[in-house]
Design a protein around this motif. Structure first.
Motif, PDB file in Angstrom:
ATOM      1  N   PRO A  52      70.098 -36.715  20.282  1.00 53.78           N
ATOM      2  CA  PRO A  52      70.888 -35.481  20.418  1.00 53.78           C
ATOM      3  C   PRO A  52      70.303 -34.537  21.460  1.00 53.78           C
ATOM      4  CG  PRO A  52      69.608 -35.434  18.390  1.00 53.78           C
ATOM      5  CD  PRO A  52      69.452 -36.817  18.962  1.00 53.78           C
ATOM      6  N   VAL A  53      71.188 -33.783  22.105  1.00 53.65           N
ATOM      7  CA  VAL A  53      70.795 -32.793  23.108  1.00 53.65           C
ATOM      8  C   VAL A  53      71.271 -31.431  22.631  1.00 53.65           C
ATOM      9  CG1 VAL A  53      70.932 -32.064  25.518  1.00 53.65           C
ATOM     10  CG2 VAL A  53      71.034 -34.504  24.939  1.00 53.65           C
ATOM     11  N   GLY A  54      70.342 -30.535  22.344  1.00 50.94           N
ATOM     12  CA  GLY A  54      70.674 -29.199  21.875  1.00 50.94           C
ATOM     13  C   GLY A  54      70.380 -28.140  22.920  1.00 50.94           C
ATOM     14  N   LEU A  55      70.814 -26.930  22.617  1.00 52.93           N
ATOM     15  CA  LEU A  55      70.656 -25.784  23.525  1.00 52.93           C
ATOM     16  C   LEU A  55      69.757 -24.748  22.869  1.00 52.93           C
ATOM     17  CD1 LEU A  55      71.533 -24.354  26.184  1.00 52.93           C
ATOM     18  CD2 LEU A  55      73.432 -23.365  24.871  1.00 52.93           C
ATOM     19  N   SER A  56      68.663 -24.386  23.534  1.00 48.53           N
ATOM     20  CA  SER A  56      67.799 -23.321  23.048  1.00 48.53           C
ATOM     21  C   SER A  56      68.444 -21.971  23.317  1.00 48.53           C
ATOM     22  CB  SER A  56      66.437 -23.379  23.746  1.00 48.53           C
ATOM     23  OG  SER A  56      65.696 -22.193  23.509  1.00 48.53           O
ATOM     24  N   SER A  57      68.329 -21.071  22.348  1.00 45.53           N
ATOM     25  CA  SER A  57      68.895 -19.729  22.549  1.00 45.53           C
ATOM     26  C   SER A  57      68.194 -19.006  23.694  1.00 45.53           C
ATOM     27  CB  SER A  57      68.799 -18.915  21.257  1.00 45.53           C
ATOM     28  OG  SER A  57      67.456 -18.783  20.819  1.00 45.53           O
ATOM     29  N   SER A  58      66.988 -19.457  24.073  1.00 43.34           N
ATOM     30  CA  SER A  58      66.309 -18.862  25.234  1.00 43.34           C
ATOM     31  C   SER A  58      67.078 -19.108  26.525  1.00 43.34           C
ATOM     32  CB  SER A  58      64.898 -19.444  25.369  1.00 43.34           C
ATOM     33  OG  SER A  58      64.118 -19.178  24.234  1.00 43.34           O
ATOM     34  N   SER A  59      67.918 -20.134  26.541  1.00 46.15           N
ATOM     35  CA  SER A  59      68.641 -20.500  27.755  1.00 46.15           C
ATOM     36  C   SER A  59      69.787 -19.546  28.081  1.00 46.15           C
ATOM     37  CB  SER A  59      69.191 -21.929  27.644  1.00 46.15           C
ATOM     38  OG  SER A  59      68.147 -22.860  27.554  1.00 46.15           O
ATOM     39  N   VAL A  60      70.155 -18.672  27.155  1.00 48.66           N
ATOM     40  CA  VAL A  60      71.225 -17.710  27.443  1.00 48.66           C
ATOM     41  C   VAL A  60      70.682 -16.290  27.506  1.00 48.66           C
ATOM     42  CG1 VAL A  60      72.933 -19.208  26.356  1.00 48.66           C
ATOM     43  CG2 VAL A  60      71.919 -17.335  25.032  1.00 48.66           C
ATOM     44  N   PHE A  61      69.358 -16.120  27.393  1.00 44.13           N
ATOM     45  CA  PHE A  61      68.748 -14.790  27.461  1.00 44.13           C
ATOM     46  C   PHE A  61      69.178 -14.078  28.748  1.00 44.13           C
ATOM     47  CE2 PHE A  61      65.357 -11.869  28.644  1.00 44.13           C
ATOM     48  CZ  PHE A  61      65.162 -11.175  27.465  1.00 44.13           C
ATOM     49  N   PRO A  62      69.544 -12.793  28.686  1.00 43.70           N
ATOM     50  CA  PRO A  62      69.378 -11.833  27.595  1.00 43.70           C
ATOM     51  C   PRO A  62      70.577 -11.725  26.653  1.00 43.70           C
ATOM     52  CG  PRO A  62      70.033 -10.649  29.537  1.00 43.70           C
ATOM     53  CD  PRO A  62      69.971 -12.108  29.925  1.00 43.70           C
ATOM     54  N   LEU A  63      71.509 -12.649  26.727  1.00 43.61           N
ATOM     55  CA  LEU A  63      72.651 -12.596  25.822  1.00 43.61           C
ATOM     56  C   LEU A  63      72.210 -12.969  24.406  1.00 43.61           C
ATOM     57  CD1 LEU A  63      75.347 -14.222  28.122  1.00 43.61           C
ATOM     58  CD2 LEU A  63      74.840 -11.787  27.794  1.00 43.61           C
ATOM     59  N   ILE A  71      78.640 -20.922  23.250  1.00 46.47           N
ATOM     60  CA  ILE A  71      78.648 -21.700  24.484  1.00 46.47           C
ATOM     61  C   ILE A  71      78.158 -23.125  24.223  1.00 46.47           C
ATOM     62  CG2 ILE A  71      76.309 -21.103  25.298  1.00 46.47           C
ATOM     63  CD1 ILE A  71      77.528 -20.780  28.098  1.00 46.47           C
ATOM     64  N   SER A  72      77.260 -23.289  23.264  1.00 50.05           N
ATOM     65  CA  SER A  72      76.806 -24.628  22.907  1.00 50.05           C
ATOM     66  C   SER A  72      77.966 -25.469  22.386  1.00 50.05           C
ATOM     67  CB  SER A  72      75.702 -24.538  21.849  1.00 50.05           C
ATOM     68  OG  SER A  72      75.213 -25.815  21.501  1.00 50.05           O
ATOM     69  N   ALA A  73      78.795 -24.858  21.540  1.00 48.31           N
ATOM     70  CA  ALA A  73      79.960 -25.570  20.998  1.00 48.31           C
ATOM     71  C   ALA A  73      80.980 -25.864  22.085  1.00 48.31           C
ATOM     72  CB  ALA A  73      80.588 -24.752  19.880  1.00 48.31           C
ATOM     73  N   GLY A 284      72.785 -14.421  36.613  1.00 46.41           N
ATOM     74  CA  GLY A 284      74.018 -14.295  37.370  1.00 46.41           C
ATOM     75  C   GLY A 284      75.220 -14.137  36.464  1.00 46.41           C
ATOM     76  N   SER A 285      76.370 -14.521  36.967  1.00 47.62           N
ATOM     77  CA  SER A 285      77.618 -14.352  36.236  1.00 47.62           C
ATOM     78  C   SER A 285      77.704 -15.325  35.076  1.00 47.62           C
ATOM     79  CB  SER A 285      78.806 -14.572  37.171  1.00 47.62           C
ATOM     80  OG  SER A 285      78.852 -15.925  37.595  1.00 47.62           O
ATOM     81  N   GLU A 286      78.614 -15.023  34.149  1.00 45.15           N
ATOM     82  CA  GLU A 286      78.833 -15.926  33.032  1.00 45.15           C
ATOM     83  C   GLU A 286      79.342 -17.283  33.521  1.00 45.15           C
ATOM     84  OE1 GLU A 286      79.109 -17.315  29.060  1.00 45.15           O
ATOM     85  OE2 GLU A 286      77.912 -15.855  30.154  1.00 45.15           O
ATOM     86  N   GLU A 287      80.164 -17.268  34.539  1.00 48.02           N
ATOM     87  CA  GLU A 287      80.664 -18.524  35.093  1.00 48.02           C
ATOM     88  C   GLU A 287      79.520 -19.375  35.637  1.00 48.02           C
ATOM     89  OE1 GLU A 287      83.808 -20.112  38.540  1.00 48.02           O
ATOM     90  OE2 GLU A 287      83.502 -17.965  38.201  1.00 48.02           O
ATOM     91  N   LYS A 288      78.582 -18.733  36.333  1.00 47.21           N
ATOM     92  CA  LYS A 288      77.433 -19.462  36.872  1.00 47.21           C
ATOM     93  C   LYS A 288      76.562 -19.995  35.745  1.00 47.21           C
ATOM     94  CE  LYS A 288      73.368 -18.924  39.841  1.00 47.21           C
ATOM     95  NZ  LYS A 288      72.579 -17.965  40.674  1.00 47.21           N
ATOM     96  N   ARG A 289      76.340 -19.186  34.704  1.00 51.85           N
ATOM     97  CA  ARG A 289      75.521 -19.633  33.575  1.00 51.85           C
ATOM     98  C   ARG A 289      76.140 -20.852  32.906  1.00 51.85           C
ATOM     99  NH1 ARG A 289      75.046 -15.229  31.331  1.00 51.85           N
ATOM    100  NH2 ARG A 289      72.831 -14.799  31.674  1.00 51.85           N
ATOM    101  N   ARG A 290      77.433 -20.794  32.651  1.00 52.99           N
ATOM    102  CA  ARG A 290      78.107 -21.909  32.001  1.00 52.99           C
ATOM    103  C   ARG A 290      78.042 -23.179  32.849  1.00 52.99           C
ATOM    104  NH1 ARG A 290      81.688 -20.863  27.798  1.00 52.99           N
ATOM    105  NH2 ARG A 290      82.896 -22.680  28.436  1.00 52.99           N
ATOM    106  N   GLU A 291      78.210 -23.044  34.141  1.00 56.00           N
ATOM    107  CA  GLU A 291      78.166 -24.213  35.008  1.00 56.00           C
ATOM    108  C   GLU A 291      76.765 -24.822  35.025  1.00 56.00           C
ATOM    109  OE1 GLU A 291      79.361 -27.264  37.524  1.00 56.00           O
ATOM    110  OE2 GLU A 291      80.449 -25.947  36.144  1.00 56.00           O
TER     111      GLU A 291
END
Length: 314
Positions: A52-63, A71-73, A284-291
């Motif tokens: 499995p590949v999970g997402l650390s909440s640190s990866s969306v900081f400061p959100l 975003i993980s879902a 950067g932007s939310e679009e950049k973060r998601r990409e």
């Protein structure tokens, strides 16, 4: 749950020096240069488990934390690692359970607030940061707690940490995966701020987390680390680093020169039973973060062989 310190404490032994010549970083760069010059060979893909590949909440900081679950879902990650931190929702079992259920994202691990800038979370005493995170993991059914090794100025906590972690694991049934860190560099010397060491692979921990960005900063050979650990490797923080700076970069995999792809291939091929958690810096932007996070997931899944016919993770 009682503090793990006290009886059975590990003797401090010979005191380690406060500083040492900054040789590991230089030798690490040299080893990396030799490997890259040889063509950076990669293992054939013969995965025996779908890791499995999970997402650390640190990866969306400061959100915030809920944004991480959302975003993980939406991007299709397999779960979340929660960094226990200052916001109350990172420490509240009911809220964490609600996020997990609402977004259908299991909590794969909790990261104890053992970072330098989280010293005030759950008080200044260090052991409660570990024990309360373990208690939270028990309440939520989370199998793994990630913790940093102690700072050398933390007295008996640092001296008793190895045995204390083992005792707490026995009492709780929760794996405490101690994470590799890196020395602080002062010109041509390294300040040895962690006890017993920044590299947990040489200690008697039953469970270890390897962070590839930290390995880059330390000048450690990540491939040698995972091979040396064998089944003691419980957790992988996937990130990249240049290996040429004292900063902890947490670059997206493929943007540095660490063996991210080969690490993933070796783990998949040997049927490793742990989880990969993406822990990168985004801005950067939310679009950049998601990409960025989408591309990181694609990288991880490709080199783990998720496109091949392999058994589901258990």
């Amino acid at each position: 749950m009682s503090s793990p310190s006290g009886d059975g404490a590990r003797p401090s032994g010979q005191r380690k020096p406060l500083t040492r010549p900054s040789s590991a970083h230089r030798s690490g760069r040299e080893a990396l240069s030799r490997r890259l010059a040889a063509g950076d060979p990669r293992s054939d893909q013969e995965p025996t488990r779908r890791i499995p590949v999970g997402l650390s909440s640190s990866s969306v900081f400061p959100l915030g934390l809920e944004h991480c679950f959302r975003i993980s879902a939406e991007l299709g990650y397999d779960g979340v690692e929660v960094m226990v931190s200052v916001p109350k929702d990172t420490r509240d079992a009911a809220t964490l359970r609600e996020y997990s259920q609402r977004y259908e994202q299991p909590i794969l691990s909790l990261h104890a607030p053992t970072l330098f800038f989280l010293q005030s979370v759950w008080g200044l005493s260090p052991w409660p940061k570990i024990t309360r995170t373990v208690e939270l993991a028990q309440e939520l059914g989370v199998p793994t707690v990630v913790a940093h090794p102690p700072f050398r100025w933390q007295g008996s906590y640092a001296r008793e940490f190895v045995d204390g972690v083992a005792r707490l694991e026995r009492e709780s049934g929760v794996a405490i995966a101690v994470e590799n860190m890196y020395p602080w560099r002062l010109g041509v010397r390294e300040a040895m701020i962690y006890l017993p060491d920044h590299d947990p692979t040489d200690e008697d921990y039953a469970h270890v987390t390897v962070d590839l960005s930290h390995a880059a900063t330390a000048g450690d050979d990540a491939l040698a680390m995972i091979d040396r650990l064998g089944d003691r490797l419980t957790h992988l923080h996937l990130a990249d680093g240049s290996g040429t700076t004292t900063k902890d970069e947490h670059l997206p995999p493929g943007e540095g020169n660490q063996p991210c792809a080969e690490v993933l291939r070796r783990l998949a091929n040997r049927g490793w039973g742990g989880s990969v958690l993406l822990e990168v810096s985004t801005s950067g932007s939310e679009e950049k973060r998601r990409e960025t996070l989408r591309q990181c997931l694609l990288f991880a899944r490709h080199h783990l062989g998720h496109h091949l016919e392999i058994p589901e993770a258990r």
